[in-house]
Scaffold this active site. Sequence first.
Site, mmCIF file in Angstrom:
data_model
loop_
_atom_site.group_PDB
_atom_site.id
_atom_site.type_symbol
_atom_site.label_atom_id
_atom_site.label_comp_id
_atom_site.label_asym_id
_atom_site.label_seq_id
_atom_site.Cartn_x
_atom_site.Cartn_y
_atom_site.Cartn_z
ATOM 1 C CE LYS A 1 -1.526 -3.424 7.643
ATOM 2 N NZ LYS A 1 -0.345 -3.888 6.887
ATOM 3 N N GLY B 1 0.816 -1.221 0.000
ATOM 4 C CA GLY B 1 0.000 0.000 0.000
ATOM 5 C C GLY B 1 0.842 1.259 0.000
ATOM 6 C CG ASN B 2 3.442 2.362 3.184
ATOM 7 O OD1 ASN B 2 2.784 3.338 3.510
ATOM 8 N ND2 ASN B 2 3.707 1.385 4.035
ATOM 9 C CE LYS C 1 1.045 -6.040 1.063
ATOM 10 N NZ LYS C 1 2.519 -6.139 0.880
ATOM 11 C CE LYS D 1 6.794 -6.338 1.853
ATOM 12 N NZ LYS D 1 6.026 -5.646 2.900
#
Length: 316
Positions: free
Chosen positions: A130, A11-12, A216, A278
């Site tokens: 988050k 998103g960033n 995500k 991640k």
Amino acid sequence: MGKLAVVAIGGNSLVKDNNFSVQAQYEAVCIIASNIADMVQEGCEVVVTYGNGPQVGFALRRSEIAHDVAGLSVSPLVNCVADTQGGIGYQIQQALMNEFIHRGVNKKVVTVITQVEVCSNDPGFQNPTKPVGSFYTKQQAEQLMEDYPEWTMIEDSGRGYRRVVPSPKPIRILEKDAIKSLIHDGYVVIAVGGGGIPVVKSDANTYAGIDAVIDKDYATSLLAEKIEADILIMTTGVPKVCINFGKPNQMSLDRITVEETKRYLMERHFLNGSMLPKIEASLNFLKKSGTKVIITNPQSLKNAVNELAGTHIVKL
């Protein structure tokens, strides 16, 4: 049918130079769409997921300001997740569609509004982690917490302070079968936006939304496992994963095994809110079904698929 790759967009990465306008976001999306189109032309079948951390924070804040200033009802967090999932998905779908038209590629694109089941007892609801919305200085964060006592703010990976919200772990992707059918029919599928819309299951086997933002990366890993993807690709702001990040002995990683990755994880080389989700999501995917994970920046996607860029995490 070529190898199936799930590509996660951060998103960033859709926010450039602190410009949060819809047009600026679409311009960033178009650049990423071009890189994904490169992959498709290389013969990959692609599923796209995406984050919404900044965007869902903005949507929630707009709703709160509208309530404070004009008395409008506040949109629940889960609805802000759904709104941003649809809005970003629309932009990615349109950008990819246009990219294929310009290239003369006969490829269809569709966005699936995706619900993801979570557990109402997940400890994430008691421990918000988050990050959403903008970055703030320490002084700004302290003032915001004084103005809004219900907010939780944390320092985010050396980049400033951000508001945090509950982030339960994903259990099940409700639209999984529809996604698989669309892949089989030749679509580039855009799904699990913002980690998916969090829902909980009742004793009557019905579902209801719940206020949270699912990470995500974890949701993408679950999707990749369930659709039996060959490769999971996570895009981020750097071309490669590094150990000793920000230190004089910083070293970028080209190709590492699962065991090496686990060792770096135990040595705490990866920060929460940055590379840690991640890495954890990558290991989970490789444990369950996958053959390879690639972590790189969006502009390196084509080269990364051809093993010319990025960090590749592989099984022995």
